[in-house]
Design a protein around this motif. Sequence first.
Motif, mmCIF file in Angstrom:
data_model
loop_
_atom_site.group_PDB
_atom_site.id
_atom_site.type_symbol
_atom_site.label_atom_id
_atom_site.label_comp_id
_atom_site.label_asym_id
_atom_site.label_seq_id
_atom_site.Cartn_x
_atom_site.Cartn_y
_atom_site.Cartn_z
ATOM 1 N N LYS A 72 32.092 -8.644 52.454
ATOM 2 C CA LYS A 72 32.112 -10.000 52.031
ATOM 3 C C LYS A 72 33.094 -9.778 50.961
ATOM 4 N N ALA A 73 33.701 -10.906 50.766
ATOM 5 C CA ALA A 73 34.791 -11.105 49.832
ATOM 6 C C ALA A 73 34.151 -11.264 48.356
ATOM 7 N N PRO A 74 34.670 -11.052 47.303
ATOM 8 C CA PRO A 74 33.848 -11.113 45.886
ATOM 9 C C PRO A 74 33.357 -12.641 45.802
ATOM 10 N N LYS A 77 27.501 -13.299 43.669
ATOM 11 C CA LYS A 77 26.295 -12.289 44.197
ATOM 12 C C LYS A 77 26.794 -10.840 43.950
ATOM 13 N N HIS A 78 28.039 -10.804 44.794
ATOM 14 C CA HIS A 78 28.728 -9.279 44.677
ATOM 15 C C HIS A 78 30.294 -9.611 44.138
ATOM 16 N N TRP A 79 30.227 -9.313 42.741
ATOM 17 C CA TRP A 79 31.402 -9.638 41.966
ATOM 18 C C TRP A 79 32.796 -8.989 42.522
ATOM 19 N N LEU A 80 32.732 -7.835 43.159
ATOM 20 C CA LEU A 80 33.789 -7.208 43.862
ATOM 21 C C LEU A 80 33.701 -7.207 45.470
ATOM 22 N N GLY A 81 32.964 -7.962 45.650
ATOM 23 C CA GLY A 81 32.508 -8.112 47.325
ATOM 24 C C GLY A 81 31.773 -6.827 47.892
ATOM 25 N N THR A 82 31.734 -6.617 49.085
ATOM 26 C CA THR A 82 30.976 -5.564 49.531
ATOM 27 C C THR A 82 31.857 -4.703 50.480
ATOM 28 N N ARG A 87 27.638 -2.360 51.161
ATOM 29 C CA ARG A 87 27.371 -1.903 49.626
ATOM 30 C C ARG A 87 28.256 -2.671 48.713
ATOM 31 N N ASP A 88 27.414 -2.936 47.483
ATOM 32 C CA ASP A 88 28.312 -3.722 46.404
ATOM 33 C C ASP A 88 29.220 -3.010 45.919
ATOM 34 N N VAL A 89 30.476 -3.312 46.009
ATOM 35 C CA VAL A 89 31.573 -2.479 45.537
ATOM 36 C C VAL A 89 31.630 -2.310 44.038
ATOM 37 N N MET A 90 31.195 -3.432 43.259
ATOM 38 C CA MET A 90 31.216 -3.387 41.871
ATOM 39 C C MET A 90 30.207 -2.271 41.289
ATOM 40 N N THR A 91 29.133 -1.979 41.968
ATOM 41 C CA THR A 91 28.336 -1.083 41.476
ATOM 42 C C THR A 91 28.763 0.487 42.007
ATOM 43 N N ARG A 92 29.443 0.353 43.146
ATOM 44 C CA ARG A 92 30.052 1.688 43.573
ATOM 45 C C ARG A 92 31.068 2.120 42.746
ATOM 46 N N LEU A 93 31.961 1.270 42.318
ATOM 47 C CA LEU A 93 33.133 1.189 41.294
ATOM 48 C C LEU A 93 32.599 2.119 40.086
ATOM 49 N N LEU A 94 31.324 1.428 39.552
ATOM 50 C CA LEU A 94 31.161 2.038 38.313
ATOM 51 C C LEU A 94 30.260 3.447 38.405
ATOM 52 N N GLN A 95 29.565 3.396 39.756
ATOM 53 C CA GLN A 95 29.052 4.909 39.899
ATOM 54 C C GLN A 95 30.227 5.762 40.184
ATOM 55 N N HIS A 273 41.055 -6.634 53.252
ATOM 56 C CA HIS A 273 39.839 -6.428 52.313
ATOM 57 C C HIS A 273 40.405 -5.619 51.200
ATOM 58 N N PRO A 274 41.392 -6.281 50.433
ATOM 59 C CA PRO A 274 41.869 -5.613 49.243
ATOM 60 C C PRO A 274 41.068 -5.430 48.105
ATOM 61 N N TRP A 275 39.738 -5.976 47.911
ATOM 62 C CA TRP A 275 38.758 -5.877 47.018
ATOM 63 C C TRP A 275 38.248 -4.351 47.025
ATOM 64 N N LEU A 276 38.421 -3.548 48.213
ATOM 65 C CA LEU A 276 37.731 -2.594 48.595
ATOM 66 C C LEU A 276 38.458 -1.349 47.639
ATOM 67 N N TRP A 277 39.837 -1.645 47.522
ATOM 68 C CA TRP A 277 40.787 -0.484 46.959
ATOM 69 C C TRP A 277 41.550 -0.966 45.815
ATOM 70 N N ILE A 278 41.815 -2.244 45.659
ATOM 71 C CA ILE A 278 42.688 -2.576 44.395
ATOM 72 C C ILE A 278 41.758 -2.188 43.074
#
Lengths: 308, 317
Positions: A72-74, A77-82, A87-95, A273-278
């Motif tokens: 899902k795009a940002p 609900k999911h600030w940086l998408g999934t 999985r939520d990208v924002m949470t994963r980014l912080l982890q 899905h650039p929100w995954l890697w940018i």
Amino acid sequence: MSTMSSEVVKSSRQDHTAVKSSLWTQSMRKLRKNKLAMSGLIFVILMFLACFVGPLFSPYTDGKINVTAMNKAPSLKHWLGTDMLGRDVMTRLLQAGRISLTVGLASMLLSVFIGSILGAIAGYYRGIVDQVIMRIADLLLTIPGLPILFILGALLSEWKVPVDSRMYIVMLMLSFVGWPGLARLVRGQMLSLREREFMQAAVVLGLRDRRKLFNHLLPNLFPLLIVVATLSIGGAILSESVLSYFGLGVTPPTATWGNMIDSANNVIDFEKHPWLWIPPGFAIFSTVIAINIFGDGLRDVLDPKHKK
Amino acid sequence: MSTYLTKRLIYMVLILIGASMLIFFLYALTPGDFVSGNLKMSAERKAELRDLYGLNKPVFERYLIWMKNALHGDFGYSLAQQKPVLTLFNEYIWNSFLLAIVSTFLTWVIAVVIGVISAYKQYSWFDTIVMIFIFAAMSIPSFFIGLFLIKTLAVDLKWLPPGGMMTTGSNATGWAYVKEVIHHMTLPVVVMTLLGVGSLTRYFRSNMIDVIQQDYIRTARAKGLTERTVLFRHALRNALLPAITLVGFELPGLFGGSIIIEKIFNWPGIGQLYMQSFGSRDYPLLMGFTMFIAVLTVIGTLISDILYHLADPRVKL
């Protein structure tokens, strides 16, 4: 007479406060005036807080696979998408930041520790000890770093290192290539320090080698070491990200900023899905730049002899 | 000088022998060999090939064989491509060199110009922007900036090709060929320049700041020379001179390619060749490449030290 003595008391009191303001407090005061360096420090602290505390407030910490919310795009609900597993990208980014920052910090500590001890011993004892240590350092500096890291990374997979402990081995790998440069620096400083007058006094006092080395010589290098150490955290974070991007560092399911960018190797994720890697790329970039700016400010204060 | 050189050369050879041993054993430790990666082959055929390539001999014996041949100028055959390692190097190295020489040239020109201007206008807004730019350039993860520019400039805006050296299936010759290669190398060159320009700009800036504060600059101004003459004839020369010591350190980068950039941009250079061989455990190529860089590093350091002495005779060798 009495007025004079009171003046003497007064001036000695002033002396007392002057003594109290040590080199360290003076330096820190100077550092606090450097706005750019302080904003770098504040950014790093915020990044640490976000990574270590932030995920606690996220509803997606468990990293559970969610088939209904894949790629899902940002959104709100999911600030940086999934990602492709929902999985939520924002949470994963912080982890992921927890791992990347820890690896950067720990491998810096380790290489500074090894490098300064070996460099100090080499510079202090000279002779055969110096020869052995510095020749090993020369050898490691001659071999290109990236191939060595690639080989060690491939060995990791061979020895079936459990996924959880891979990050510790990556720290070891990075300090393995990091210490020789530091050892060379410390040795050079040591060679000139050991000829100074205060060391002659230490000899006259009959101090033992260990005390001379660790209580009298090394503390003189602390300012320099602190600067070099700070600046090398950024380098370590960058190296870890390269290794993990190539799949030779910390591997999934443990996320790091480097291996999150790995999804760019997949054409669909790369283009659609650039929100995954940018975001992880910018996380690395902003953290490293903040650390470097702070380190440079530290250098101005602690290592004034260094050319600006 | 000559005794120094002899001593230095002997030490270089010893270090390189040590390095070759260490690298060889590390590659021998890496899991799998060239044959084991092939799923189609039968076990007997694998054993036969291992025998043929000498992969089942003890590591130390293999090292001695490799070393003996290397000393005769024979770096073996690539197992994957069945060509001599040196021939392959010759095929790929010039592509790497093309990227490296253009980006190194651009890096130096930009660094000198910007570094000198920002030193001259120290603490101005221009200088502040330059400092921030320097920190940014020094903190970019190389692979990420490559991917990011491919995504924005090549995939989304379609201004430039995303990778490779030629458009697939193109058989352009002459001018058309040159134009196509330039078109393809623009992005990697931009990235490589960006990655190198930060620290070099900073170097020239600090050199220039040092020089401007010297007494002879004050004398030159006091003599009534024009600011132009002071800056370009008196200051700039002295600020640039120490930089010739950096020339040697550029050597490995010029010929050794860039593993990360060539991989990201799919550029047919020697770094890309290394990554392929690493995947297939093509150890003659891996050994050849790693030793090649090690030799360049050692020679580069020597050149730097000698140039340092030439530029500033006070520096003893």
